[in-house]
Scaffold this motif. Structure first.
Motif, PDB file in Angstrom:
ATOM      1  N   LEU A 127       0.912  -4.251 -12.739  1.00 59.00           N
ATOM      2  CA  LEU A 127      -0.205  -4.421 -12.068  1.00 59.00           C
ATOM      3  C   LEU A 127      -1.608  -3.863 -12.524  1.00 59.00           C
ATOM      4  CD1 LEU A 127       1.201  -4.434  -8.455  1.00 59.00           C
ATOM      5  CD2 LEU A 127       0.643  -6.671  -9.933  1.00 59.00           C
ATOM      6  N   SER A 128      -2.538  -4.348 -12.334  1.00 60.10           N
ATOM      7  CA  SER A 128      -3.815  -3.589 -12.891  1.00 60.10           C
ATOM      8  C   SER A 128      -4.151  -2.573 -11.683  1.00 60.10           C
ATOM      9  CB  SER A 128      -5.177  -4.625 -12.756  1.00 60.10           C
ATOM     10  OG  SER A 128      -5.243  -5.157 -11.549  1.00 60.10           O
ATOM     11  N   PRO A 129      -5.092  -1.759 -11.779  1.00 58.57           N
ATOM     12  CA  PRO A 129      -5.550  -0.620 -10.840  1.00 58.57           C
ATOM     13  C   PRO A 129      -5.992  -1.388  -9.588  1.00 58.57           C
ATOM     14  CG  PRO A 129      -6.315  -0.012 -12.807  1.00 58.57           C
ATOM     15  CD  PRO A 129      -5.775  -1.229 -12.975  1.00 58.57           C
ATOM     16  N   PHE A 130      -6.777  -2.443  -9.679  1.00 58.62           N
ATOM     17  CA  PHE A 130      -7.255  -3.103  -8.480  1.00 58.62           C
ATOM     18  C   PHE A 130      -5.945  -4.015  -7.769  1.00 58.62           C
ATOM     19  CE2 PHE A 130      -8.858  -7.185  -6.795  1.00 58.62           C
ATOM     20  CZ  PHE A 130      -9.672  -6.690  -5.845  1.00 58.62           C
ATOM     21  N   GLY A 131      -5.223  -4.773  -8.753  1.00 59.36           N
ATOM     22  CA  GLY A 131      -3.985  -5.547  -8.193  1.00 59.36           C
ATOM     23  C   GLY A 131      -3.158  -4.501  -7.465  1.00 59.36           C
ATOM     24  N   LYS A 132      -2.860  -3.212  -8.109  1.00 60.29           N
ATOM     25  CA  LYS A 132      -2.101  -2.093  -7.199  1.00 60.29           C
ATOM     26  C   LYS A 132      -2.700  -1.922  -5.932  1.00 60.29           C
ATOM     27  CE  LYS A 132       0.017   0.192 -11.132  1.00 60.29           C
ATOM     28  NZ  LYS A 132       0.201   1.438 -11.610  1.00 60.29           N
ATOM     29  N   ARG A 133      -3.955  -1.631  -5.858  1.00 57.39           N
ATOM     30  CA  ARG A 133      -4.648  -1.589  -4.445  1.00 57.39           C
ATOM     31  C   ARG A 133      -4.523  -2.473  -3.427  1.00 57.39           C
ATOM     32  NH1 ARG A 133      -7.252   2.768  -2.642  1.00 57.39           N
ATOM     33  NH2 ARG A 133      -8.670   2.823  -1.074  1.00 57.39           N
ATOM     34  N   VAL A 134      -4.576  -3.769  -4.143  1.00 56.28           N
ATOM     35  CA  VAL A 134      -4.519  -4.915  -2.794  1.00 56.28           C
ATOM     36  C   VAL A 134      -3.094  -5.241  -2.422  1.00 56.28           C
ATOM     37  CG1 VAL A 134      -4.895  -7.525  -3.091  1.00 56.28           C
ATOM     38  CG2 VAL A 134      -6.505  -6.022  -4.001  1.00 56.28           C
ATOM     39  N   ILE A 135      -2.321  -5.234  -3.623  1.00 55.31           N
ATOM     40  CA  ILE A 135      -0.662  -5.208  -3.202  1.00 55.31           C
ATOM     41  C   ILE A 135      -0.427  -4.278  -2.201  1.00 55.31           C
ATOM     42  CG2 ILE A 135       1.630  -5.419  -4.148  1.00 55.31           C
ATOM     43  CD1 ILE A 135       0.015  -8.009  -4.482  1.00 55.31           C
ATOM     44  N   GLY A 136      -0.506  -2.863  -2.666  1.00 56.14           N
ATOM     45  CA  GLY A 136      -0.193  -1.861  -1.810  1.00 56.14           C
ATOM     46  C   GLY A 136      -0.732  -1.972  -0.522  1.00 56.14           C
ATOM     47  N   CYS A 137      -2.154  -2.115  -0.194  1.00 58.37           N
ATOM     48  CA  CYS A 137      -2.546  -2.064   1.193  1.00 58.37           C
ATOM     49  C   CYS A 137      -1.929  -3.248   1.976  1.00 58.37           C
ATOM     50  CB  CYS A 137      -4.022  -2.205   1.218  1.00 58.37           C
ATOM     51  SG  CYS A 137      -4.863  -0.734   0.332  1.00 58.37           S
ATOM     52  N   SER A 138      -1.872  -4.547   1.346  1.00 57.33           N
ATOM     53  CA  SER A 138      -1.312  -5.591   1.923  1.00 57.33           C
ATOM     54  C   SER A 138      -0.035  -5.545   2.628  1.00 57.33           C
ATOM     55  CB  SER A 138      -1.427  -6.848   1.133  1.00 57.33           C
ATOM     56  OG  SER A 138      -2.678  -7.141   0.681  1.00 57.33           O
ATOM     57  N   LEU A 139       0.792  -4.773   1.663  1.00 55.19           N
ATOM     58  CA  LEU A 139       2.296  -4.399   1.996  1.00 55.19           C
ATOM     59  C   LEU A 139       2.357  -3.590   3.053  1.00 55.19           C
ATOM     60  CD1 LEU A 139       3.928  -4.511  -1.801  1.00 55.19           C
ATOM     61  CD2 LEU A 139       4.137  -6.326   0.115  1.00 55.19           C
ATOM     62  N   ALA A 140       1.551  -2.532   3.045  1.00 57.59           N
ATOM     63  CA  ALA A 140       1.548  -1.610   4.062  1.00 57.59           C
ATOM     64  C   ALA A 140       0.968  -2.115   5.617  1.00 57.59           C
ATOM     65  CB  ALA A 140       0.353  -0.482   3.457  1.00 57.59           C
ATOM     66  N   VAL A 141       0.212  -3.153   5.424  1.00 63.32           N
ATOM     67  CA  VAL A 141      -0.065  -3.811   6.556  1.00 63.32           C
ATOM     68  C   VAL A 141       1.353  -4.538   7.253  1.00 63.32           C
ATOM     69  CG1 VAL A 141      -1.288  -5.655   7.667  1.00 63.32           C
ATOM     70  CG2 VAL A 141      -2.458  -3.886   6.307  1.00 63.32           C
ATOM     71  N   ILE A 142       1.762  -5.303   6.206  1.00 60.51           N
ATOM     72  CA  ILE A 142       2.972  -5.922   6.718  1.00 60.51           C
ATOM     73  C   ILE A 142       3.989  -5.249   7.211  1.00 60.51           C
ATOM     74  CG2 ILE A 142       4.913  -7.596   5.845  1.00 60.51           C
ATOM     75  CD1 ILE A 142       2.649  -8.797   3.886  1.00 60.51           C
ATOM     76  N   ALA A 143       4.303  -3.949   6.417  1.00 57.66           N
ATOM     77  CA  ALA A 143       5.317  -3.138   6.825  1.00 57.66           C
ATOM     78  C   ALA A 143       5.015  -2.684   8.414  1.00 57.66           C
ATOM     79  CB  ALA A 143       5.534  -2.021   5.876  1.00 57.66           C
ATOM     80  N   GLY A 144       3.739  -2.046   8.720  1.00 60.10           N
ATOM     81  CA  GLY A 144       3.255  -1.608   9.954  1.00 60.10           C
ATOM     82  C   GLY A 144       3.675  -2.654  10.855  1.00 60.10           C
ATOM     83  N   ILE A 145       3.436  -3.916  10.810  1.00 55.78           N
ATOM     84  CA  ILE A 145       3.617  -4.862  11.843  1.00 55.78           C
ATOM     85  C   ILE A 145       5.145  -5.040  12.009  1.00 55.78           C
ATOM     86  CG2 ILE A 145       3.608  -7.567  12.504  1.00 55.78           C
ATOM     87  CD1 ILE A 145       0.989  -7.605  10.765  1.00 55.78           C
TER      88      ILE A 145
END
Length: 361
Positions: free
Chosen positions: A196-214
């Motif tokens: 993944l690109s640096p931007f892609g990593k940030r988007v994917i990582g933050c999105s997955l963190a939200v899903i994990a939290g729910i």
């Protein structure tokens, strides 16, 4: 005289419950903020093998707890909570690889807090709503938690450089083992995260963190449902135990069963050639044991403090511990701006946690 003694005994009992509850919360906070540290510097690839090892250790701890509790009744519904947690936990390794341990944990902890708080406060999913003495203060606390999440999104973490600088000093093995022979530069088992690109990593990582939290925040709902309906007449759960620790074995069994199913499916997708990382086995077991003990303490905190109080404390607190690891050990979070944002975010989430907790008093 008898009335005075009874009142004094009640006050003493309440004080004891609060003491046990807050001590359990403190232990849970410390271990949740630390449990992924042992595996941080080991290659776990796509995380599927690591998850299965982690969950195996979790189930072993629950088996010991079950024996100590003299094998209380097993409620299959409690396994659903384990399914929710294991499903959310699949995202942990990609999160750590994309946005780092500190930022990832802070995001999923915030959404964990909001989901767990809201379900307990408003009685979602069929559980009884938790009444609070000061509703306005309770809502303020939830709002501050949302604000803290927004602040966390602006904190930059440099995962790649931190990994390069610290890869040669893992926590659970000797430096001499980590040679070029064991870690060749040209690898054929690079995970999808690495592409993944640096931007892609940030988007994917933050999105997955939200899903994990729910998913994490919903994992206690089945146990709370059983307890609430256990106090009612005419339900299949009538007479169910009100002691949360009695549900640990069923909850953790759901975790291990779900992770095993996911791992078998993964092996099938990989055509029976899964990516196995032997060096992650012992760190994975240590991580699982730490997590299991922390969750047992959370069950105790739910019992002695109630979920509407324990959730803000236990979900917000580990962020501080994890961020300290990220700042002082892994060097993921750098720069004055990031430090100031981190400080402000901590203050906001601390204020939110305290507001939510004191709204019950």
């Amino acid at each position: 005289m008898a009335g005075w003694e009874g009142s004094n005994s009640s006050v003493s009992s309440n004080a004891t419950d609060l003491t046990i509850g807050f001590i359990s919360s403190a232990v849970a906070v410390t271990l949740f903020g630390t449990n992924f540290v042992p595996v941080k510097k080991f290659d776990t690839g796509d995380g599927m093998f690591f998850q299965w090892i982690l969950c195996a250790a979790i189930w072993i701890v629950s088996l010991i707890v079950n024996l100590i509790q003299n094998s209380p009744r097993f409620w299959p519904l409690a396994m659903v909570g384990g399914f929710l947690w294991a499903t959310g936990n699949i995202t942990v390794v990609p999160i750590v690889k994309t946005v780092g341990l500190g930022l990832g944990l802070l995001i999923w902890a915030s959404f964990n807090l909001l989901t767990g708080w809201a379900s307990s406060r408003f009685g979602w999913f069929g559980i009884d709503p938790e009444e609070v003495a000061k509703p306005v203060l309770n809502y303020i606390g939830a709002g501050l938690s949302v604000l803290s999440t927004i602040l966390f999104l602006f904190i930059k973490s440099d995962v790649e450089s931190s990994s390069a600088s610290s890869e040669s000093t893992p926590l659970l093995r000797d430096h001499s083992v980590n040679t070029s022979e064991h870690r060749p530069e040209n690898r054929n088992d690079v995970s999808w995260v690495d592409n993944l690109s640096p931007f892609g990593k940030r988007v994917i990582g933050c999105s997955l963190a939200v899903i994990a939290g729910i998913f994490y925040g919903s994992s206690f709902v089945p146990v709370l449902y059983i307890k609430d309906h256990g106090r009612r007449n005419g339900t299949i759960y009538t007479g169910a135990s009100q002691y949360d620790l009695d549900y640990v074995f069923a909850h953790f069994s759901g975790i291990f069963l779900t992770s095993t199913i996911y791992f078998v499916i993964y092996c099938g997708i990989m055509k029976n050639s899964p990516k196995i990382y032997p060096e992650a086995i012992i760190p994975g077991f240590v991580s699982g044991i730490l997590w299991a003990i922390a969750t047992c303490c959370w069950f105790l905190a739910n019992h002695y403090l109630s979920a509407v109080v324990s959730f803000p404390i236990i979900t917000a607190g580990p962020g501080l511990i994890a961020a300290m690891w990220g700042v002082f050990v892994f060097k993921e979070i750098k720069g004055l701006k990031n430090y100031l944002l981190l400080l402000v975010a901590f203050c906001v989430i601390l204020a939110g946690s305290l507001s939510t907790a004191f709204s019950k008093v």
